[in-house]
Write a protein that holds these residues in place. Structure first.
Motif, PDB file in Angstrom:
ATOM      1  N   HIS A  17      -8.485  -1.409   0.605  1.00 49.16           N
ATOM      2  CA  HIS A  17      -9.194  -1.740  -0.631  1.00 49.16           C
ATOM      3  C   HIS A  17      -8.348  -1.211  -1.788  1.00 49.16           C
ATOM      4  CE1 HIS A  17     -12.217  -2.681   2.183  1.00 49.16           C
ATOM      5  NE2 HIS A  17     -12.843  -1.528   2.225  1.00 49.16           N
ATOM      6  N   LEU A  18      -7.691  -2.119  -2.484  1.00 58.40           N
ATOM      7  CA  LEU A  18      -6.625  -1.710  -3.403  1.00 58.40           C
ATOM      8  C   LEU A  18      -7.039  -1.747  -4.863  1.00 58.40           C
ATOM      9  CD1 LEU A  18      -3.663  -0.852  -2.828  1.00 58.40           C
ATOM     10  CD2 LEU A  18      -2.984  -3.146  -3.535  1.00 58.40           C
ATOM     11  N   THR A  60      -5.951 -11.184  -5.167  1.00 59.53           N
ATOM     12  CA  THR A  60      -6.598  -9.875  -5.045  1.00 59.53           C
ATOM     13  C   THR A  60      -5.629  -8.761  -4.669  1.00 59.53           C
ATOM     14  OG1 THR A  60      -7.100 -10.168  -2.693  1.00 59.53           O
ATOM     15  CG2 THR A  60      -8.717 -11.013  -4.286  1.00 59.53           C
ATOM     16  N   THR A 106       0.853  -1.184   0.000  1.00 60.13           N
ATOM     17  CA  THR A 106       0.000   0.000   0.000  1.00 60.13           C
ATOM     18  C   THR A 106       0.890   1.235   0.000  1.00 60.13           C
ATOM     19  OG1 THR A 106      -1.748   1.193   1.207  1.00 60.13           O
ATOM     20  CG2 THR A 106      -0.152  -0.004   2.538  1.00 60.13           C
ATOM     21  N   THR A 150      -5.008  -7.798  -1.807  1.00 57.61           N
ATOM     22  CA  THR A 150      -5.491  -7.168  -0.577  1.00 57.61           C
ATOM     23  C   THR A 150      -5.186  -8.082   0.613  1.00 57.61           C
ATOM     24  OG1 THR A 150      -7.700  -8.122  -0.848  1.00 57.61           O
ATOM     25  CG2 THR A 150      -7.326  -5.931  -1.793  1.00 57.61           C
ATOM     26  N   ILE A 205      -0.451 -10.371   1.897  1.00 54.12           N
ATOM     27  CA  ILE A 205      -1.634 -10.196   1.065  1.00 54.12           C
ATOM     28  C   ILE A 205      -2.017 -11.492   0.360  1.00 54.12           C
ATOM     29  CG2 ILE A 205      -1.189  -7.750   0.687  1.00 54.12           C
ATOM     30  CD1 ILE A 205      -0.014  -8.514  -2.083  1.00 54.12           C
ATOM     31  N   ALA A 249     -11.345  -5.463  -0.078  1.00 54.63           N
ATOM     32  CA  ALA A 249     -10.761  -6.656   0.541  1.00 54.63           C
ATOM     33  C   ALA A 249     -11.884  -7.605   0.974  1.00 54.63           C
ATOM     34  CB  ALA A 249      -9.912  -6.256   1.741  1.00 54.63           C
TER      35      ALA A 249
END
Length: 379
Positions: free
Chosen positions: A147-148, A106, A82, A108, A102, A153
């Motif tokens: 929330h990437l 995803t 992040t 996340t 992570i 997430a």
């Protein structure tokens, strides 16, 4: 370009100039109806009872943590994949940032890694009803899932773990304006920013909903938390010159709020256009699937594709070739936070978070914005 910030402002120029003229004619530059109007609209958009506009996404996360009751000296768990603002907000709130790895699909927070962290590195103290880190003796006060790239997430499992172990869940939704998550627990779709105790949004110009400058917001269903954020952003004042606590100068400018309120009405269409562009990329890049991993959107997520991020083993070579052809790219993020010089004192080393480290060498962001044409994608 990787992102086009000129075209949408050219298209909305007259509406945005009206905002500026209103501010000039009323001299209402701080607070006032433009700020409260945007806060009400954005709260409704996110499906929350409250929204508090602040000066940046970093302040939004910092104020949310402080208002939620994160204590100095405690530990807040987040991810190393992040932007550094996530951990800046944690440490500036007086807490210690710790990481879990992570999910490789995803990108996340991995709920399995969060569970492993709590069970292997912590022990539950029934006297205080909290998890405590075995080595550092710090209380685990909060979890900040990020929330990437526009995707939420896997919040069900994260919230379930929090309910069992009592840390707060504060969403970092700075890249997820309008993203949706299907909760199996609730059997309904939930909007990013409405799932945790509170959430932080950034309105940096390149975001799906971007200001013409800096801006951020905290969303929550907790009226008391929202009021604390209002005081924190304004020198601890419930009303002028009455200070209930020591706060900050972290207000959202009225002009930026007016600009954001104007753009908010266009955001659903812009987000749907981003989804369409992502589908086109997925189709166009089918022949490259063997040499490239495309974004994964699980059935429980509706991403708004703040970024369209692929994995390429020869990332730097591909990046250079695209640049030579006049195509902008980005790398989000080249050095995981646990390996940044700023956090050398944390004592992390290569190999501590293998999934994050592996994908950081391969992730490549391709051009993504609502005005991107099919012809440009084909090129």
């Amino acid at each position: 370009p990787l992102v086009d910030l000129v075209t949408p402002h050219r298209e909305l120029q007259e509406e945005l100039l009206t905002v500026f003229r209103t501010a000039l004619e009323t001299a209402c530059f701080i607070g006032g109806p433009m700020v409260t109007g945007f806060e009400n609209d954005f709260a409704a958009f996110c499906g929350t009872g409250h929204c508090v506009g602040v000066s940046s996404g970093t302040d939004a996360l910092r104020f949310a943590l402080m208002a939620a009751g994160v204590q100095p000296g405690s530990t807040v768990i987040t991810v190393p994949n992040t932007f550094i603002a996530t951990t800046e907000a944690i440490t500036q709130a007086g807490a210690h940032a710790d990481f879990v790895d992570i999910d490789e699909q995803t990108y996340t927070m991995s709920p399995a890694e969060l569970e492993r962290y709590l069970e292997k590195q912590c022990q539950f103290d029934p006297k205080i009803n909290k998890w405590v880190h075995r080595k550092t003796k710090r209380v685990i006060s909060a979890v900040v899932p990020v929330h990437l790239y526009g995707q939420v997430a896997d919040m069900d499992r994260i919230v379930e773990l929090a309910e069992r172990s009592h840390p707060l869940v504060i969403e970092n939704a700075c890249q997820a304006h309008g993203a949706d998550y299907h909760s199996r627990r609730e059997n309904r779709w939930q909007r990013a920013g409405s799932i945790g105790r509170a959430a932080a949004f950034s309105f940096y110009p390149g975001k799906n909903l971007g200001a013409c400058g800096e801006g951020g917001a905290v969303t929550t269903n907790d009226a008391e938390l929202a009021q604390k954020v209002r005081m924190l952003r304004d020198h601890g004042q419930p009303k002028k010159y009455y200070h209930d606590l020591e706060g900050y100068n972290g207000r959202l400018d009225a002009i930026q709020a007016g600009i954001l309120r104007t753009k908010l009405s266009y955001l659903p269409a812009w987000n749907e256009k981003r989804r369409e562009i992502a589908r086109q990329y997925n189709s166009l890049l089918v022949p490259a699937r063997g040499a490239m991993i495309l974004p994964y959107e699980p059935p429980w997520a509706r991403s708004v594709y703040h970024l369209y991020v692929v994995r390429v083993p020869e990332r730097d070579e591909v990046c250079n070739q695209l640049r030579a052809s006049g195509i902008g790219t980005g790398i989000h993020y080249p050095i995981p936070l646990h390996l940044q010089n700023a956090y050398r004192a944390f004592g992390y080393r290569d190999g501590d978070f293998p999934v994050t480290e592996r994908v950081a060498r391969e992730l490549l962001s391709l051009p993504m914005y609502p005005q991107l044409s099919l012809e440009m994608q084909q090129y």
